[in-house]
Design an enzyme around this catalytic site. Structure first.
Site, PDB file in Angstrom:
ATOM      1  N   LYS A  37       0.790  -1.074  -0.061  1.00  0.00           N
ATOM      2  CA  LYS A  37       0.307   0.111  -0.443  1.00  0.00           C
ATOM      3  C   LYS A  37       0.996   1.500  -0.077  1.00  0.00           C
ATOM      4  O   LYS A  37       2.199   1.503   0.294  1.00  0.00           O
ATOM      5  CB  LYS A  37      -0.960  -0.273   1.390  1.00  0.00           C
ATOM      6  CG  LYS A  37       0.082   0.223   2.564  1.00  0.00           C
ATOM      7  CD  LYS A  37      -0.984  -0.348   4.009  1.00  0.00           C
ATOM      8  CE  LYS A  37       0.112   0.449   5.153  1.00  0.00           C
ATOM      9  NZ  LYS A  37      -0.974  -0.224   5.975  1.00  0.00           N
ATOM     10  N   TYR A 284      17.457  30.053   5.461  1.00  0.00           N
ATOM     11  CA  TYR A 284      16.387  31.264   5.926  1.00  0.00           C
ATOM     12  C   TYR A 284      16.399  31.742   7.453  1.00  0.00           C
ATOM     13  O   TYR A 284      16.842  30.715   8.205  1.00  0.00           O
ATOM     14  CB  TYR A 284      14.963  30.452   6.059  1.00  0.00           C
ATOM     15  CG  TYR A 284      13.847  30.127   4.658  1.00  0.00           C
ATOM     16  CD1 TYR A 284      13.444  31.685   3.673  1.00  0.00           C
ATOM     17  CD2 TYR A 284      14.992  28.855   3.563  1.00  0.00           C
ATOM     18  CE1 TYR A 284      13.395  31.901   2.169  1.00  0.00           C
ATOM     19  CE2 TYR A 284      13.731  29.718   2.091  1.00  0.00           C
ATOM     20  CZ  TYR A 284      13.294  29.993   1.948  1.00  0.00           C
ATOM     21  OH  TYR A 284      13.324  30.228   0.556  1.00  0.00           O
ATOM     22  N   MET A 332      12.923  24.294   0.693  1.00  0.00           N
ATOM     23  CA  MET A 332      11.537  23.319  -0.105  1.00  0.00           C
ATOM     24  C   MET A 332      12.717  22.436  -1.155  1.00  0.00           C
ATOM     25  O   MET A 332      12.327  21.486  -0.950  1.00  0.00           O
ATOM     26  CB  MET A 332      11.479  24.072  -0.737  1.00  0.00           C
ATOM     27  CG  MET A 332       9.879  23.423  -1.056  1.00  0.00           C
ATOM     28  SD  MET A 332       8.875  24.265  -2.253  1.00  0.00           S
ATOM     29  CE  MET A 332       7.526  25.466  -0.869  1.00  0.00           C
TER      30      MET A 332
HETATM   31  C1  LIG Z   1      -0.442  -1.185   6.867  1.00  0.00           C
HETATM   32  C2  LIG Z   1      -0.216  -3.012   7.308  1.00  0.00           C
HETATM   33  C3  LIG Z   1      -0.320  -3.601   7.611  1.00  0.00           C
HETATM   34  C4  LIG Z   1       1.282  -4.086   7.446  1.00  0.00           C
HETATM   35  O1  LIG Z   1       2.041  -3.494   8.915  1.00  0.00           O
HETATM   36  P1  LIG Z   1       3.426  -3.589   8.738  1.00  0.00           P
HETATM   37  O2  LIG Z   1       3.783  -2.742  10.407  1.00  0.00           O
HETATM   38  O3  LIG Z   1       4.062  -2.768   8.463  1.00  0.00           O
HETATM   39  O4  LIG Z   1       3.953  -4.871   9.022  1.00  0.00           O
HETATM   40  C5  LIG Z   1      -0.910  -4.588   8.028  1.00  0.00           C
HETATM   41  N1  LIG Z   1      -2.334  -4.608   8.275  1.00  0.00           N
HETATM   42  C6  LIG Z   1      -2.794  -3.833   8.017  1.00  0.00           C
HETATM   43  C7  LIG Z   1      -4.048  -3.542   8.292  1.00  0.00           C
HETATM   44  C8  LIG Z   1      -2.267  -2.372   7.808  1.00  0.00           C
HETATM   45  O5  LIG Z   1      -3.069  -1.575   7.308  1.00  0.00           O
END
Ligand SMILES: *Cc1c(COP(=O)(O)O)cnc(C)c1O
Length: 391
Positions: A37, A284, A332
């Site tokens: 993801k 800055y 930036m």
């Molecule tokens: C992101 C996520 C994981 C993975 O978690 P890690 O700690 O990176 O292994 C597993 N299950 C769900 C539902 C998640 O959202």
């Protein structure tokens, strides 16, 4: 055309090796869903999802239907699970791309069922149960009306039952044990409804490395199911920290510390080297003032690339195998290093923001400690304009 020199290198072979190693840790108790993801935790979905599949992953986890569509384009044969649920109007795309979807709300099942009927097909659902996190999922006591939506004749197929172990990095395991006890009851309720899902979908990296597959696998087997664990961070080569720590570390965790290797390095180059005199202000608002003659190196990386602005005056990057302090505010698009002590630094030198150079290493945990966050956020904040290259 070559890009401005601020880039990420992804060692796809290491990702493959990490997956193989983790699958070995889980066996024979559980199989793995590789979490890709959020653009594979900022590592680049198009590089990492196929690498996980080459490593043996049959399941990939994405947040959304749109991430699922992108993953499908590069992984035509994998099982893809949308863990953040479907949103109104997305059902048709989920069905078209053969995505399995996590659901816990009646309206989500309506959306998926409507789309499946229109397409003349069926759709796989992983029903999420809230065992204590109060995030996604249906309460165990409210399962009945949702379970009634599955079964003979329904276009909704109950492929999995899911929950999230939200404190698997607490090595005493108390919260996790309580959640798994709830799941035992949930699975009995599912079986009593005459349903036979294939997967008990439970547990992240901390659960896997903490040795929970040995508990989750038998729990699944009691109901004729298979356990599916969902590592993310470990796949990218980092071992989560446990708090409280283990009194006696499980074998799975000790092996992981030896075997997992980070997949990502983040680099830039020196653009300009300048000499400044005492009293010169840097960046800055002049938050850094030279107190002696200094040599400064301008680096082509700033907060728009994901280099946290709070690192100014409190972190070092690597150049010529040595640590050079960031002086003044991070801009930036640029940052300035004090290279007074590294006189050989020259225009074009490689600068490591995250990764290794010589015998020095900067990890995502180092960035996280300096900015009071976690490695997950460090990775996912590396900006979209930073090109990801396979190496
Ligand atoms: C992101 C996520 C994981 C993975 O978690 P890690 O700690 O990176 O292994 C597993 N299950 C769900 C539902 C998640 O959202």
């Amino acid at each position: 055309m070559p890009t401005r020199p601020c880039w990420v290198e992804i060692r796809t072979r290491i990702l493959e090796d990490n997956f193989r190693f983790l699958a070995g840790l889980a066996a024979p108790h559980a199989e793995l869903l590789a979490i890709v993801k959020a653009n594979a935790y900022g590592h680049g979905l198009e590089l990492c999802a196929p690498a996980a599949v080459r490593g043996g992953a049959q399941w990939l986890g994405v947040t959304s239907v749109e991430e699922g569509v992108a993953a499908r384009a590069v992984c035509p044969d994998a099982h893809l699970l949308v863990i953040g649920g479907v949103f109104p109007g997305q059902g048709a795309e989920a069905v078209r791309h053969a995505l399995a979807v996590v659901a816990w709300e009646p309206w989500q099942l309506d959306e998926l069922e409507k789309a499946a009927r229109a397409a003349g097909g069926a759709i796989a659902v992983h029903l999420e149960v809230d065992t204590g996190m109060s995030r996604q999922g249906v309460a165990p006591g409210a399962l009945a009306p949702l379970l009634a939506r599955f079964g003979a004749g329904s276009l909704l197929q109950l492929d999995g039952v899911m929950t999230h172990l939200f404190a698997a990095d607490e090595a005493n395991g108390l919260v996790t044990a309580e959640q798994l006890a709830q799941m035992r009851g949930v699975l009995a309720t599912v079986a009593a409804a005459g349903l036979k899902p294939a997967w008990l979908n439970v547990g992240n990296s901390a659960a896997l490395l903490g040795g929970q597959a040995e508990t989750i696998g038998p729990l699944a087997a009691e109901h004729g199911m298979h356990a599916l664990l969902r590592p993310g961070l470990a796949l990218y080569g980092l071992v989560p920290e446990y708090d409280p720590a283990f009194e006696a570390e499980p074998r799975t965790l000790t092996e992981a510390r030896q075997k997992l290797r980070p997949v990502l390095s983040w680099k830039s180059r020196v653009v300009t080297v300048r000499e400044v005199q005492p009293g010169a202000v840097v960046g800055y608002n002049g938050t850094f003032v030279a107190t002696e003659p200094m040599r400064l190196a301008l680096v082509a990386a700033g907060y728009a690339d994901g280099l946290d602005r709070r690192l100014g005056n409190r972190f070092s990057l690597l150049v010529r195998g040595q640590r050079a302090p960031l002086v003044g505010r991070v801009s930036m698009d640029q940052a300035v290093l004090d290279v007074t002590e590294i006189p050989e630094v020259a225009v074009g030198d490689e600068v490591v923001l995250l990764g290794s150079q010589g015998d020095q290493t900067i990890s995502a945990f180092d960035h996280a400690a300096a900015t009071e966050t976690i490695p997950w956020e460090i990775f996912t904040r590396i900006g979209p304009r930073v090109t990801r290259f396979p190496v």
